[in-house]
Motif scaffolding. Structure first.
Motif, PDB file in Angstrom:
ATOM      1  N   THR A 139       1.190  -0.985   0.306  1.00 23.77           N
ATOM      2  CA  THR A 139       0.130   0.097   0.049  1.00 23.77           C
ATOM      3  C   THR A 139       0.977   1.563  -0.056  1.00 23.77           C
ATOM      4  O   THR A 139       0.164   2.249  -0.247  1.00 23.77           O
ATOM      5  CB  THR A 139      -1.135   0.326   1.252  1.00 23.77           C
ATOM      6  N   GLU A 140       2.066   0.879   0.597  1.00 21.17           N
ATOM      7  CA  GLU A 140       2.742   2.617   0.392  1.00 21.17           C
ATOM      8  C   GLU A 140       3.750   2.803  -0.393  1.00 21.17           C
ATOM      9  O   GLU A 140       5.040   3.874  -0.332  1.00 21.17           O
ATOM     10  CB  GLU A 140       3.695   2.791   1.529  1.00 21.17           C
ATOM     11  N   ASN A 141       4.274   1.914  -1.635  1.00 21.28           N
ATOM     12  CA  ASN A 141       4.895   2.043  -2.742  1.00 21.28           C
ATOM     13  C   ASN A 141       6.632   2.438  -1.975  1.00 21.28           C
ATOM     14  O   ASN A 141       7.222   3.466  -2.722  1.00 21.28           O
ATOM     15  CB  ASN A 141       4.373   3.375  -3.658  1.00 21.28           C
ATOM     16  N   VAL A 142       6.855   1.821  -1.149  1.00 21.50           N
ATOM     17  CA  VAL A 142       8.186   1.529  -0.512  1.00 21.50           C
ATOM     18  C   VAL A 142       9.862   1.658  -1.469  1.00 21.50           C
ATOM     19  O   VAL A 142      10.188   0.620  -2.384  1.00 21.50           O
ATOM     20  CB  VAL A 142       8.701   0.656  -0.113  1.00 21.50           C
ATOM     21  N   ASP A 143       9.948   2.277  -1.538  1.00 21.12           N
ATOM     22  CA  ASP A 143      11.112   2.597  -2.589  1.00 21.12           C
ATOM     23  C   ASP A 143      12.659   2.215  -2.371  1.00 21.12           C
ATOM     24  O   ASP A 143      13.438   1.287  -2.687  1.00 21.12           O
ATOM     25  CB  ASP A 143      11.554   3.832  -2.723  1.00 21.12           C
ATOM     26  N   VAL A 144      12.836   2.560  -0.142  1.00 20.27           N
ATOM     27  CA  VAL A 144      13.856   2.355   0.277  1.00 20.27           C
ATOM     28  C   VAL A 144      13.379   1.411   1.055  1.00 20.27           C
ATOM     29  O   VAL A 144      12.697   1.838   2.346  1.00 20.27           O
ATOM     30  CB  VAL A 144      15.222   3.095  -0.200  1.00 20.27           C
ATOM     31  N   VAL A 145      14.772   0.050   1.922  1.00 20.64           N
ATOM     32  CA  VAL A 145      14.472   0.270   3.161  1.00 20.64           C
ATOM     33  C   VAL A 145      15.635   0.231   4.086  1.00 20.64           C
ATOM     34  O   VAL A 145      16.672  -0.353   3.340  1.00 20.64           O
ATOM     35  CB  VAL A 145      13.659  -1.597   3.367  1.00 20.64           C
ATOM     36  N   PHE A 146      15.875   0.420   5.093  1.00 18.02           N
ATOM     37  CA  PHE A 146      16.692   0.339   6.115  1.00 18.02           C
ATOM     38  C   PHE A 146      16.275  -0.603   7.434  1.00 18.02           C
ATOM     39  O   PHE A 146      15.334   0.285   8.256  1.00 18.02           O
ATOM     40  CB  PHE A 146      16.827   1.591   6.329  1.00 18.02           C
ATOM     41  N   HIS A 147      16.849  -1.449   7.369  1.00 17.23           N
ATOM     42  CA  HIS A 147      16.373  -2.608   8.131  1.00 17.23           C
ATOM     43  C   HIS A 147      17.624  -2.263   9.235  1.00 17.23           C
ATOM     44  O   HIS A 147      18.635  -3.321   8.896  1.00 17.23           O
ATOM     45  CB  HIS A 147      16.421  -3.572   7.279  1.00 17.23           C
ATOM     46  N   LEU A 148      16.865  -2.005  10.353  1.00 12.94           N
ATOM     47  CA  LEU A 148      17.465  -2.202  11.726  1.00 12.94           C
ATOM     48  C   LEU A 148      17.118  -2.377  12.863  1.00 12.94           C
ATOM     49  O   LEU A 148      17.686  -2.678  13.831  1.00 12.94           O
ATOM     50  CB  LEU A 148      17.879   0.272  11.971  1.00 12.94           C
ATOM     51  N   ALA A 149      16.069  -3.111  12.857  1.00 12.48           N
ATOM     52  CA  ALA A 149      15.514  -3.699  13.777  1.00 12.48           C
ATOM     53  C   ALA A 149      16.043  -4.560  14.147  1.00 12.48           C
ATOM     54  O   ALA A 149      15.941  -6.050  13.124  1.00 12.48           O
ATOM     55  CB  ALA A 149      13.811  -3.644  13.563  1.00 12.48           C
ATOM     56  N   ALA A 150      15.727  -5.252  15.253  1.00 13.55           N
ATOM     57  CA  ALA A 150      16.929  -6.103  16.400  1.00 13.55           C
ATOM     58  C   ALA A 150      16.999  -6.364  17.532  1.00 13.55           C
ATOM     59  O   ALA A 150      16.649  -5.110  18.411  1.00 13.55           O
ATOM     60  CB  ALA A 150      17.875  -5.900  15.756  1.00 13.55           C
ATOM     61  N   LYS A 151      17.171  -6.903  17.497  1.00 10.82           N
ATOM     62  CA  LYS A 151      17.457  -7.393  19.138  1.00 10.82           C
ATOM     63  C   LYS A 151      19.029  -7.750  19.476  1.00 10.82           C
ATOM     64  O   LYS A 151      19.802  -8.260  18.741  1.00 10.82           O
ATOM     65  CB  LYS A 151      17.029  -8.705  20.535  1.00 10.82           C
ATOM     66  N   THR A 152      19.711  -6.549  20.487  1.00  8.59           N
ATOM     67  CA  THR A 152      21.144  -6.817  20.609  1.00  8.59           C
ATOM     68  C   THR A 152      22.123  -6.646  21.384  1.00  8.59           C
ATOM     69  O   THR A 152      23.102  -6.835  21.794  1.00  8.59           O
ATOM     70  CB  THR A 152      21.520  -4.843  19.883  1.00  8.59           C
ATOM     71  N   HIS A 153      20.765  -7.388  22.794  1.00  8.24           N
ATOM     72  CA  HIS A 153      21.879  -7.258  24.081  1.00  8.24           C
ATOM     73  C   HIS A 153      22.837  -8.533  24.558  1.00  8.24           C
ATOM     74  O   HIS A 153      21.874  -9.677  24.501  1.00  8.24           O
ATOM     75  CB  HIS A 153      21.459  -6.912  25.283  1.00  8.24           C
ATOM     76  N   VAL A 154      24.206  -8.887  23.543  1.00  9.85           N
ATOM     77  CA  VAL A 154      24.762 -10.038  23.961  1.00  9.85           C
ATOM     78  C   VAL A 154      24.232 -10.540  25.594  1.00  9.85           C
ATOM     79  O   VAL A 154      24.031 -11.979  24.816  1.00  9.85           O
ATOM     80  CB  VAL A 154      26.036  -9.602  24.473  1.00  9.85           C
ATOM     81  N   GLU A 155      24.271 -10.323  26.496  1.00 10.13           N
ATOM     82  CA  GLU A 155      23.816 -11.128  27.509  1.00 10.13           C
ATOM     83  C   GLU A 155      22.365 -11.584  27.339  1.00 10.13           C
ATOM     84  O   GLU A 155      21.971 -13.294  27.577  1.00 10.13           O
ATOM     85  CB  GLU A 155      24.021 -10.450  29.164  1.00 10.13           C
ATOM     86  N   SER A 156      21.238 -10.361  26.788  1.00  5.31           N
ATOM     87  CA  SER A 156      20.162 -11.207  26.497  1.00  5.31           C
ATOM     88  C   SER A 156      19.553 -12.741  25.832  1.00  5.31           C
ATOM     89  O   SER A 156      19.788 -13.150  25.606  1.00  5.31           O
ATOM     90  CB  SER A 156      18.893 -10.222  26.342  1.00  5.31           C
ATOM     91  N   SER A 157      20.537 -12.624  24.893  1.00  2.00           N
ATOM     92  CA  SER A 157      20.706 -13.594  24.134  1.00  2.00           C
ATOM     93  C   SER A 157      21.638 -15.038  24.353  1.00  2.00           C
ATOM     94  O   SER A 157      21.064 -16.010  23.491  1.00  2.00           O
ATOM     95  CB  SER A 157      22.342 -13.352  22.316  1.00  2.00           C
ATOM     96  N   PHE A 158      22.609 -15.432  25.207  1.00  2.00           N
ATOM     97  CA  PHE A 158      22.548 -16.363  25.535  1.00  2.00           C
ATOM     98  C   PHE A 158      21.614 -16.830  26.522  1.00  2.00           C
ATOM     99  O   PHE A 158      21.200 -17.860  26.972  1.00  2.00           O
ATOM    100  CB  PHE A 158      24.004 -16.388  26.085  1.00  2.00           C
ATOM    101  N   GLU A 159      20.249 -16.078  27.639  1.00  2.00           N
ATOM    102  CA  GLU A 159      19.640 -16.387  28.135  1.00  2.00           C
ATOM    103  C   GLU A 159      18.198 -16.827  27.546  1.00  2.00           C
ATOM    104  O   GLU A 159      17.289 -17.795  27.355  1.00  2.00           O
ATOM    105  CB  GLU A 159      19.336 -14.873  29.431  1.00  2.00           C
ATOM    106  N   SER A 160      18.118 -16.423  25.771  1.00  2.00           N
ATOM    107  CA  SER A 160      16.342 -15.759  24.655  1.00  2.00           C
ATOM    108  C   SER A 160      17.305 -16.526  23.653  1.00  2.00           C
ATOM    109  O   SER A 160      16.491 -15.643  22.704  1.00  2.00           O
ATOM    110  CB  SER A 160      15.983 -15.601  25.353  1.00  2.00           C
ATOM    111  N   PRO A 161      17.726 -16.890  23.525  1.00  2.00           N
ATOM    112  CA  PRO A 161      18.482 -16.994  21.347  1.00  2.00           C
ATOM    113  C   PRO A 161      17.006 -17.471  20.688  1.00  2.00           C
ATOM    114  O   PRO A 161      17.322 -17.078  19.980  1.00  2.00           O
ATOM    115  CB  PRO A 161      19.380 -18.542  21.559  1.00  2.00           C
ATOM    116  N   SER A 162      15.989 -18.212  21.561  1.00  2.19           N
ATOM    117  CA  SER A 162      15.357 -18.257  20.357  1.00  2.19           C
ATOM    118  C   SER A 162      14.284 -16.680  19.962  1.00  2.19           C
ATOM    119  O   SER A 162      13.660 -16.487  18.250  1.00  2.19           O
ATOM    120  CB  SER A 162      14.059 -19.307  20.663  1.00  2.19           C
ATOM    121  N   SER A 163      13.979 -15.799  20.804  1.00  4.38           N
ATOM    122  CA  SER A 163      14.039 -14.950  20.520  1.00  4.38           C
ATOM    123  C   SER A 163      14.559 -13.994  19.744  1.00  4.38           C
ATOM    124  O   SER A 163      14.236 -13.093  18.593  1.00  4.38           O
ATOM    125  CB  SER A 163      13.645 -13.703  22.400  1.00  4.38           C
TER     126      SER A 163
END
Length: 334
Positions: A76-100
């Motif tokens: 619906t929005e006719n997107v021309d460009v994507v900047f994809h920055l959405a992410a989970k980034t906290h290293v310690e949390s990635s050990f606790e919940s890698p699936s998320s």
């Protein structure tokens, strides 16, 4: 109002994303900027107060893993460009919940790629923002874009996996992707789980800087406006299908960083600086440093313009002027 270009930024309420969105909205009034963000714990609505009423800015609250929503946006929005920055980034949390981390960083990227490719409107650029941590630890070696990928924690592994997914769309469909891998980015509005705002927030609360482990860890620090400049340059000058390191020569040992911030915030004599440091247990796996070479990006004309002295001065001043912007503190992350 007709716009010349529609740019979708995922994670636009995050630290880097909010600076990118502000730069795009203010610098390109003829472009429509759409911010897709689910407002996770490390986001604040205050980050974009200055531009939220601008006619070329649109906020959509939603999850990049929501395929129905993401497909609707692209159709619906006719997107021309994507900047994809959405992410989970906290290293310690990635050990606790890698699936998320797998869900957001990998599956979410797959949803975006699929929706963008199948949309009726042809996409011009899909810029995927990755991290220097995909290379793993570097001691004497300096990593360039051809260096092997050897992530050593779940966060970095999911970013590497997402990179492979992005690249597969280039290899299979010549989908217009560009990948960036940057050093540690710092500046105003960064959430308190990262090392610089973590130390600053602790010092403002008259608490000691907690330093993980005793190994001589260091990080290369890049000011956020320089990182945004790199992304904007790649928007038009970047070669499709290529990966670009976004790095800096400013490498600082974490202990030295803590001492410098103590001097700036507490204004104590040198003999008392170490009284504001506390060594705590280290994370399960730690990389000592991430040295990367950025000649490929520099050949396009990019240079880091903000010195460490100026960048950290601006950052410290912002946290002193906005002591209640973040009301809670999470665990430190490098």
């Amino acid at each position: 109002m007709d716009f010349d270009r529609t740019v979708l930024v995922t994670g636009g309420y995050g630290f880097i994303g909010s600076h990118l969105v502000c730069s795009l909205v203010n610098g390109h009034p003829g472009w429509r900027i759409i911010n897709l963000d689910n407002l996770d714990y490390c986001c604040s609505l205050r980050s974009l107060e200055s531009i939220e009423d601008k006619p070329n800015y649109t906020f959509i609250r939603g999850d990049v893993c929501n395929s129905r929503l993401v497909n609707h946006v692209f159709n619906t929005e006719n997107v021309d460009v994507v900047f994809h920055l959405a992410a989970k980034t906290h290293v310690e949390s990635s050990f606790e919940s890698p699936s998320s981390f797998q869900r957001v960083n990998v599956d979410g990227t797959g949803v975006l790629l699929g929706a963008a490719r199948s949309a009726r409107h042809r996409l011009q650029r899909f810029v995927y923002v990755s991290t220097d941590e995909v290379y793993g630890a570097g001691l004497e070696e300096v990593f360039d874009e051809s260096s092997p990928v050897k992530p050593s924690n779940p966060y970095a592994a999911t970013k590497a996996a997402a990179e492979y997914l992005v690249r597969s769309y280039w290899d299979q469909y010549k989908f217009p992707i560009i990948i960036t891998r940057s050093n540690n980015i710092y500046g105003p509005r960064q959430y308190t789980e990262k090392v610089i705002p973590r130390f600053l927030t602790l010092l403002q609360m008259n608490k000691k800087c907690t330093i993980q482990g005793v190994l001589p860890k260091s990080r290369h620090f890049l000011f956020v406006s320089d990182a945004v400049d790199a992304l904007l340059l790649l928007l038009d000058a970047g070669v499709l299908g290529e990966t670009y390191n976004v790095g800096t020569s400013c490498e600082i040992p974490i202990v030295q960083l803590a001492r410098e911030l103590v001097r700036m915030v507490k204004d104590v004599p040198d003999e008392e600086v170490n009284n504001w440091l506390e060594f705590v247990p280290d994370r399960p796996v730690v990389d000592l440093r991430y040295p990367i070479a950025s000649e490929k990006l520099q050949q396009l004309g990019w240079r880091a313009e903000v010195s460490w002295a100026e960048g950290i001065r601006q950052t410290v001043k912002w946290y002193q002027d906005n002591p209640n912007f973040w009301l809670d503190i999470s665990e430190e992350s490098g």
